[in-house]
Design a protein around this motif. Structure first.
Motif, mmCIF file in Angstrom:
data_model
loop_
_atom_site.group_PDB
_atom_site.id
_atom_site.type_symbol
_atom_site.label_atom_id
_atom_site.label_comp_id
_atom_site.label_asym_id
_atom_site.label_seq_id
_atom_site.Cartn_x
_atom_site.Cartn_y
_atom_site.Cartn_z
ATOM 1 N N ARG A 190 -11.060 -2.556 10.318
ATOM 2 C CA ARG A 190 -9.872 -3.063 9.650
ATOM 3 C C ARG A 190 -10.185 -3.246 8.164
ATOM 4 N NH1 ARG A 190 -8.628 -7.988 10.660
ATOM 5 N NH2 ARG A 190 -6.412 -7.789 10.211
ATOM 6 N N THR A 210 -10.719 -8.718 4.877
ATOM 7 C CA THR A 210 -10.262 -8.018 6.079
ATOM 8 C C THR A 210 -11.362 -7.171 6.703
ATOM 9 O OG1 THR A 210 -8.028 -7.933 5.154
ATOM 10 C CG2 THR A 210 -8.488 -6.470 7.000
ATOM 11 N N THR A 251 0.860 -1.171 0.000
ATOM 12 C CA THR A 251 0.000 0.000 0.000
ATOM 13 C C THR A 251 0.903 1.230 0.000
ATOM 14 O OG1 THR A 251 -1.681 -1.179 1.283
ATOM 15 C CG2 THR A 251 -1.854 1.220 1.195
ATOM 16 N N LYS A 258 2.026 -7.326 1.708
ATOM 17 C CA LYS A 258 0.913 -8.175 2.137
ATOM 18 C C LYS A 258 0.523 -9.053 0.960
ATOM 19 C CE LYS A 258 -0.953 -4.237 2.906
ATOM 20 N NZ LYS A 258 -1.898 -3.114 3.154
ATOM 21 N N SER A 285 3.457 0.526 2.916
ATOM 22 C CA SER A 285 3.273 -0.520 3.921
ATOM 23 C C SER A 285 4.255 -1.655 3.670
ATOM 24 C CB SER A 285 1.851 -1.080 3.840
ATOM 25 O OG SER A 285 1.719 -1.900 2.667
ATOM 26 N N ASN A 328 -3.210 0.403 -3.416
ATOM 27 C CA ASN A 328 -2.512 -0.883 -3.412
ATOM 28 C C ASN A 328 -1.943 -1.189 -4.791
ATOM 29 O OD1 ASN A 328 -3.357 -1.317 -0.750
ATOM 30 N ND2 ASN A 328 -5.242 -2.314 -1.398
ATOM 31 N N ALA A 363 -8.060 -3.759 3.947
ATOM 32 C CA ALA A 363 -6.806 -3.916 3.209
ATOM 33 C C ALA A 363 -7.023 -3.643 1.726
ATOM 34 C CB ALA A 363 -6.211 -5.308 3.430
ATOM 35 N N CYS A 364 -7.626 -4.584 0.996
ATOM 36 C CA CYS A 364 -7.631 -4.496 -0.468
ATOM 37 C C CYS A 364 -8.607 -3.467 -1.025
ATOM 38 C CB CYS A 364 -7.928 -5.861 -1.086
ATOM 39 S SG CYS A 364 -9.660 -6.388 -0.988
#
Length: 318
Positions: free
Chosen positions: A264, A274, A44, A103, A100, A57, A266-267
């Motif tokens: 939370r 997440t 990220t 991941k 980041s 991302n 993420a993608c």
């Protein structure tokens, strides 16, 4: 993301791969090593343009064996809200960027006897690290890559030189990548899809019809599917008693974050799970690629970055 987990890198090189795709080479600052990553991983990026931080991302496209450099490829989106356009127009060699640690929500299966990679457009990016990893381990794989034309086919020369067995499909030539390439696959074959939502839906559905177990079909997409005629709705947070309005132009995740609710994520594309949130009451319009059909039918949770209420209200376990 914890601030102490954020890494600082410098843009060491920028290469134009196609008229709309640029490759950015990132090197560590203050050290000579970057965290290791596995094939299919992404980072990220956090880039500040005019006081607004754009969080995006991008797949790592280099060889996972390399620890001194990360590479990402960014396609300038026709509908960019500042992220990809900013990278293309404003990022320069020498700039410092926050990222980041790697991941991976799109890893290679360790059980697969053969890997079939199906890429459309910029969807080629995660497969570059996957093919490098498999080639180093003598793994079995094939690539089918669809692009609108040769000039818009990112990394074509590199792929042809290193993986000459790969197959390309160009719209300008009237050739089209079709699900028929999956016919006759050997037992133990796993299919990997990366590209637009319509591409993923068509090919994953056909793979299932051919008898591929769902566990053998892996998908990655960079943008969330766009709902048709989205309507606003209200979510009630049962633990706090608060109501949050989700506008027609925003996702549930964005609305919750805007309201200061800690979630939370993420993608942001419905693939990693997440941001899964429990449902206490209400029906969900599921648009994710994470929950199974059984889980969607049970209506017990929602993937907040892409799915919406099927009605006017949801009660969340928050």
């Amino acid at each position: 993301m914890r601030q102490d987990a954020i890494l600082t890198v410098r843009v060491a090189r920028i290469d134009e791969e196609t008229p709309v795709v640029k490759r950015f080479t990132l090197v560590p600052v203050g050290t000579d090593r970057l965290p290791p990553f596995s094939a299919g991983a992404h980072i990220t990026t956090f880039v500040d343009f005019d006081g607004r931080v754009f969080e995006r991302n991008y797949s790592l496209i280099g060889d996972p064996a390399m620890r001194n450099v990360y590479q990402i490829a960014i396609r300038r989106s026709d509908s960019s809200q500042g992220g990809s356009a900013g990278w293309h127009d404003r990022v320069r060699v020498g700039d410092i960027v926050r990222i980041s640690p790697p991941k991976n929500h799109f890893p290679l299966s360790q059980r697969a006897r053969h890997h079939v990679f199906l890429a459309a457009g910029i969807g080629i990016t995660p497969f570059l690290s996957m093919m490098a990893d498999l080639r180093a381990k003598n793994g079995s794989f094939e690539l089918h890559y669809a692009a609108r034309s040769r000039s818009y086919c990112a990394f074509r020369a590199f792929i042809q030189a290193r993986y000459p067995e790969s197959r390309f499909y160009f719209s300008e030539d009237g050739t089209r990548l079709t699900p028929n390439v999956l016919g006759g696959a050997k037992v133990g074959t796993h299919v990997y899809l990366c590209g637009p939502a319509s591409f993923i839906q068509e090919f994953s559905q056909h793979a299932e019809e051919l008898g591929f177990p769902k566990s053998n079909i892996h998908v990655e997409q960079f943008t969330a599917p766009t709902p048709e005629n989205p309507r606003p709705f209200v979510v009630s947070l049962c633990k706090s008693g608060r109501d949050v309005v989700v506008a027609e132009h925003e996702t549930l995740l964005v609305a919750l974050l805007r309201a200061g609710v800690r979630v939370r994520y993420a993608c942001r594309a419905g693939g990693c799970g997440t941001c899964e949130i429990g449902i206490v009451e209400g029906a969900v319009d599921h648009r994710d690629f994470y929950l199974t059909d059984e889980e969607k039918a049970s209506n017990r949770s929602i993937i907040a970055c892409v799915s919406r209420a099927a009605g006017d209200r949801l009660v969340l376990d928050l």
